[in-house]
Design a protein around this motif. Structure first.
Motif, PDB file in Angstrom:
ATOM      1  N   GLU A  53      24.349 121.879 -23.795  1.00  0.00           N
ATOM      2  CA  GLU A  53      23.790 120.819 -24.631  1.00  0.00           C
ATOM      3  C   GLU A  53      24.347 120.974 -26.046  1.00  0.00           C
ATOM      4  O   GLU A  53      24.788 122.051 -26.447  1.00  0.00           O
ATOM      5  CB  GLU A  53      22.257 120.918 -24.653  1.00  0.00           C
ATOM      6  CG  GLU A  53      21.575 120.789 -23.293  1.00  0.00           C
ATOM      7  CD  GLU A  53      21.724 119.403 -22.689  1.00  0.00           C
ATOM      8  OE1 GLU A  53      22.051 118.449 -23.447  1.00  0.00           O
ATOM      9  OE2 GLU A  53      21.529 119.269 -21.463  1.00  0.00           O
ATOM     10  N   TYR A  54      24.328 119.890 -26.792  1.00  0.00           N
ATOM     11  CA  TYR A  54      24.939 119.916 -28.126  1.00  0.00           C
ATOM     12  C   TYR A  54      24.297 120.948 -29.049  1.00  0.00           C
ATOM     13  O   TYR A  54      24.961 121.506 -29.926  1.00  0.00           O
ATOM     14  CB  TYR A  54      24.888 118.522 -28.753  1.00  0.00           C
ATOM     15  CG  TYR A  54      25.953 117.603 -28.191  1.00  0.00           C
ATOM     16  CD1 TYR A  54      27.246 117.601 -28.699  1.00  0.00           C
ATOM     17  CD2 TYR A  54      25.668 116.778 -27.110  1.00  0.00           C
ATOM     18  CE1 TYR A  54      28.231 116.793 -28.167  1.00  0.00           C
ATOM     19  CE2 TYR A  54      26.649 115.956 -26.568  1.00  0.00           C
ATOM     20  CZ  TYR A  54      27.932 115.964 -27.091  1.00  0.00           C
ATOM     21  OH  TYR A  54      28.900 115.169 -26.546  1.00  0.00           O
ATOM     22  N   ALA A  55      23.024 121.242 -28.829  1.00  0.00           N
ATOM     23  CA  ALA A  55      22.346 122.222 -29.678  1.00  0.00           C
ATOM     24  C   ALA A  55      22.904 123.624 -29.497  1.00  0.00           C
ATOM     25  O   ALA A  55      22.723 124.495 -30.361  1.00  0.00           O
ATOM     26  CB  ALA A  55      20.850 122.222 -29.370  1.00  0.00           C
ATOM     27  N   GLU A  56      23.604 123.853 -28.381  1.00  0.00           N
ATOM     28  CA  GLU A  56      24.119 125.188 -28.091  1.00  0.00           C
ATOM     29  C   GLU A  56      25.601 125.345 -28.449  1.00  0.00           C
ATOM     30  O   GLU A  56      26.189 126.408 -28.241  1.00  0.00           O
ATOM     31  CB  GLU A  56      23.951 125.496 -26.589  1.00  0.00           C
ATOM     32  CG  GLU A  56      22.554 125.296 -26.049  1.00  0.00           C
ATOM     33  CD  GLU A  56      21.546 126.235 -26.687  1.00  0.00           C
ATOM     34  OE1 GLU A  56      21.970 127.296 -27.193  1.00  0.00           O
ATOM     35  OE2 GLU A  56      20.349 125.906 -26.679  1.00  0.00           O
ATOM     36  N   VAL A  57      26.222 124.288 -28.981  1.00  0.00           N
ATOM     37  CA  VAL A  57      27.663 124.342 -29.246  1.00  0.00           C
ATOM     38  C   VAL A  57      28.016 125.456 -30.229  1.00  0.00           C
ATOM     39  O   VAL A  57      28.999 126.188 -30.047  1.00  0.00           O
ATOM     40  CB  VAL A  57      28.180 122.985 -29.757  1.00  0.00           C
ATOM     41  CG1 VAL A  57      29.604 123.110 -30.312  1.00  0.00           C
ATOM     42  CG2 VAL A  57      28.153 121.957 -28.639  1.00  0.00           C
ATOM     43  N   SER A  65      40.507 123.306 -23.834  1.00  0.00           N
ATOM     44  CA  SER A  65      40.135 121.941 -24.227  1.00  0.00           C
ATOM     45  C   SER A  65      38.648 121.875 -24.520  1.00  0.00           C
ATOM     46  O   SER A  65      37.864 122.736 -24.098  1.00  0.00           O
ATOM     47  CB  SER A  65      40.497 120.930 -23.124  1.00  0.00           C
ATOM     48  OG  SER A  65      39.693 121.136 -21.978  1.00  0.00           O
ATOM     49  N   ARG A  66      38.279 120.815 -25.238  1.00  0.00           N
ATOM     50  CA  ARG A  66      36.871 120.531 -25.517  1.00  0.00           C
ATOM     51  C   ARG A  66      36.610 119.057 -25.250  1.00  0.00           C
ATOM     52  O   ARG A  66      37.406 118.204 -25.635  1.00  0.00           O
ATOM     53  CB  ARG A  66      36.514 120.868 -26.971  1.00  0.00           C
ATOM     54  CG  ARG A  66      36.588 122.348 -27.297  1.00  0.00           C
ATOM     55  CD  ARG A  66      36.208 122.640 -28.730  1.00  0.00           C
ATOM     56  NE  ARG A  66      37.179 122.083 -29.663  1.00  0.00           N
ATOM     57  CZ  ARG A  66      37.116 122.208 -30.989  1.00  0.00           C
ATOM     58  NH1 ARG A  66      36.104 122.876 -31.530  1.00  0.00           N
ATOM     59  NH2 ARG A  66      38.044 121.696 -31.766  1.00  0.00           N
ATOM     60  N   ASP A  67      35.510 118.760 -24.601  1.00  0.00           N
ATOM     61  CA  ASP A  67      35.167 117.375 -24.274  1.00  0.00           C
ATOM     62  C   ASP A  67      33.704 117.147 -24.641  1.00  0.00           C
ATOM     63  O   ASP A  67      32.824 117.916 -24.234  1.00  0.00           O
ATOM     64  CB  ASP A  67      35.394 117.108 -22.784  1.00  0.00           C
ATOM     65  CG  ASP A  67      35.015 115.681 -22.408  1.00  0.00           C
ATOM     66  OD1 ASP A  67      35.412 114.756 -23.126  1.00  0.00           O
ATOM     67  OD2 ASP A  67      34.316 115.506 -21.389  1.00  0.00           O
ATOM     68  N   ALA A 126      28.517 118.895 -23.993  1.00  0.00           N
ATOM     69  CA  ALA A 126      29.766 119.470 -24.507  1.00  0.00           C
ATOM     70  C   ALA A 126      30.343 120.359 -23.417  1.00  0.00           C
ATOM     71  O   ALA A 126      29.638 121.216 -22.867  1.00  0.00           O
ATOM     72  CB  ALA A 126      29.499 120.284 -25.767  1.00  0.00           C
ATOM     73  N   ARG A 127      31.621 120.137 -23.088  1.00  0.00           N
ATOM     74  CA  ARG A 127      32.261 120.928 -22.046  1.00  0.00           C
ATOM     75  C   ARG A 127      33.529 121.573 -22.607  1.00  0.00           C
ATOM     76  O   ARG A 127      34.405 120.886 -23.123  1.00  0.00           O
ATOM     77  CB  ARG A 127      32.588 120.073 -20.820  1.00  0.00           C
ATOM     78  CG  ARG A 127      31.338 119.494 -20.176  1.00  0.00           C
ATOM     79  CD  ARG A 127      31.609 118.897 -18.811  1.00  0.00           C
ATOM     80  NE  ARG A 127      30.391 118.329 -18.256  1.00  0.00           N
ATOM     81  CZ  ARG A 127      29.457 119.021 -17.612  1.00  0.00           C
ATOM     82  NH1 ARG A 127      29.635 120.333 -17.436  1.00  0.00           N
ATOM     83  NH2 ARG A 127      28.371 118.436 -17.147  1.00  0.00           N
ATOM     84  N   PHE A 128      33.580 122.885 -22.513  1.00  0.00           N
ATOM     85  CA  PHE A 128      34.705 123.664 -22.996  1.00  0.00           C
ATOM     86  C   PHE A 128      35.442 124.250 -21.787  1.00  0.00           C
ATOM     87  O   PHE A 128      34.808 124.873 -20.916  1.00  0.00           O
ATOM     88  CB  PHE A 128      34.234 124.810 -23.894  1.00  0.00           C
ATOM     89  CG  PHE A 128      33.740 124.370 -25.244  1.00  0.00           C
ATOM     90  CD1 PHE A 128      34.288 124.914 -26.398  1.00  0.00           C
ATOM     91  CD2 PHE A 128      32.735 123.427 -25.381  1.00  0.00           C
ATOM     92  CE1 PHE A 128      33.839 124.528 -27.654  1.00  0.00           C
ATOM     93  CE2 PHE A 128      32.276 123.037 -26.622  1.00  0.00           C
ATOM     94  CZ  PHE A 128      32.837 123.580 -27.769  1.00  0.00           C
ATOM     95  N   ARG A 129      36.753 124.052 -21.750  1.00  0.00           N
ATOM     96  CA  ARG A 129      37.560 124.703 -20.716  1.00  0.00           C
ATOM     97  C   ARG A 129      38.238 125.909 -21.347  1.00  0.00           C
ATOM     98  O   ARG A 129      38.885 125.790 -22.384  1.00  0.00           O
ATOM     99  CB  ARG A 129      38.587 123.742 -20.129  1.00  0.00           C
ATOM    100  CG  ARG A 129      37.988 122.829 -19.077  1.00  0.00           C
ATOM    101  CD  ARG A 129      38.991 121.917 -18.423  1.00  0.00           C
ATOM    102  NE  ARG A 129      38.381 121.231 -17.303  1.00  0.00           N
ATOM    103  CZ  ARG A 129      37.594 120.169 -17.413  1.00  0.00           C
ATOM    104  NH1 ARG A 129      37.343 119.664 -18.606  1.00  0.00           N
ATOM    105  NH2 ARG A 129      37.057 119.611 -16.340  1.00  0.00           N
TER     106      ARG A 129
END
Length: 209
Positions: A141-145, A160-162, A167-170
């Motif tokens: 979730e965005y709060a955990e970015v 990558s980041r999407d 929020a999804r980080f590869r």
């Protein structure tokens, strides 16, 4: 199984007794890539007198090929291969292009020329330890970015980041560290991260200087 190879293509040039030698080295995963590399080199030098080469196309070092391309037998391909084997390089190809300058070098001179050109090219190439990596997709979730970004720093390669619904980080990490990485991430975010393994592949890691 990790192995040593060049990290990126490298080229060197040298003049020996008026002959021009251009040497190319590249990481080639498999015989098909090695042959494609040689085809590219030949296409760049259609008027060259010789294009001699050697490659070790697999990780165990069983798939080895070489060619003298018209030079006296044993004076070009085998000396190039000898350099690759002495340096314990795998999935690696070296091609030496020669434009004849009018002076014959003799068998000994040719052997020294081709092995020397291969060695000097590899001296200038950037080497890397190729190791198995695991690619992970981490969703939060965005709060955990912020917390995720702090954890990832220095622990992995960010691919990558999407930013969509989540929020999804590869990221990519060495395979042997994958389990520890996932456990540490889950603990750092108190289980609030979705971690999915996407694929595994070999990638270069810089050698410590």
């Amino acid at each position: 199984m990790s192995f040593l190879s060049v990290a990126a293509p490298h080229t060197a040039e040298k003049i020996i007794e008026r002959s021009r030698f251009l040497t190319y080295a590249a990481h080639t995963a498999g015989e098909e890539e090695a042959r494609a590399f040689l085809t590219r080199v030949r296409s760049e030098h259609p008027l060259a007198t010789h294009v001699c080469y050697a490659f070790v196309a697999d990780r165990p070092g069983n798939l080895m090929r070489f060619s003298d391309d018209g030079e006296p037998q044993g004076t070009a391909g085998m000396p190039i291969l000898g350099v690759l084997r002495a340096r314990k390089l795998f999935e690696c190809a070296v091609a030496v292009v020669r434009y004849f300058g009018g002076v014959k070098l003799g068998a000994g001179g040719l052997t020294r020329a081709y092995s020397g050109c291969a060695a000097e090219c590899l001296d200038g190439a950037k080497l890397a330890l190729w190791d198995e990596c695991v690619q992970l997709c981490v969703g939060v979730e965005y709060a955990e970015v912020g917390a995720l970004t702090r954890f990832l720093e220095g622990r992995c390669e960010l691919l990558s980041r999407d930013f969509a619904e989540k929020a999804r980080f590869r990221v990519a990490v060495p395979a042997q560290a994958g389990e520890e990485f996932c456990a540490g991430l889950a603990d750092h975010l108190n289980g609030r991260a979705e971690i999915c393994e996407e694929k595994r592949y070999f990638a270069p890691f810089p050698l410590d200087k």
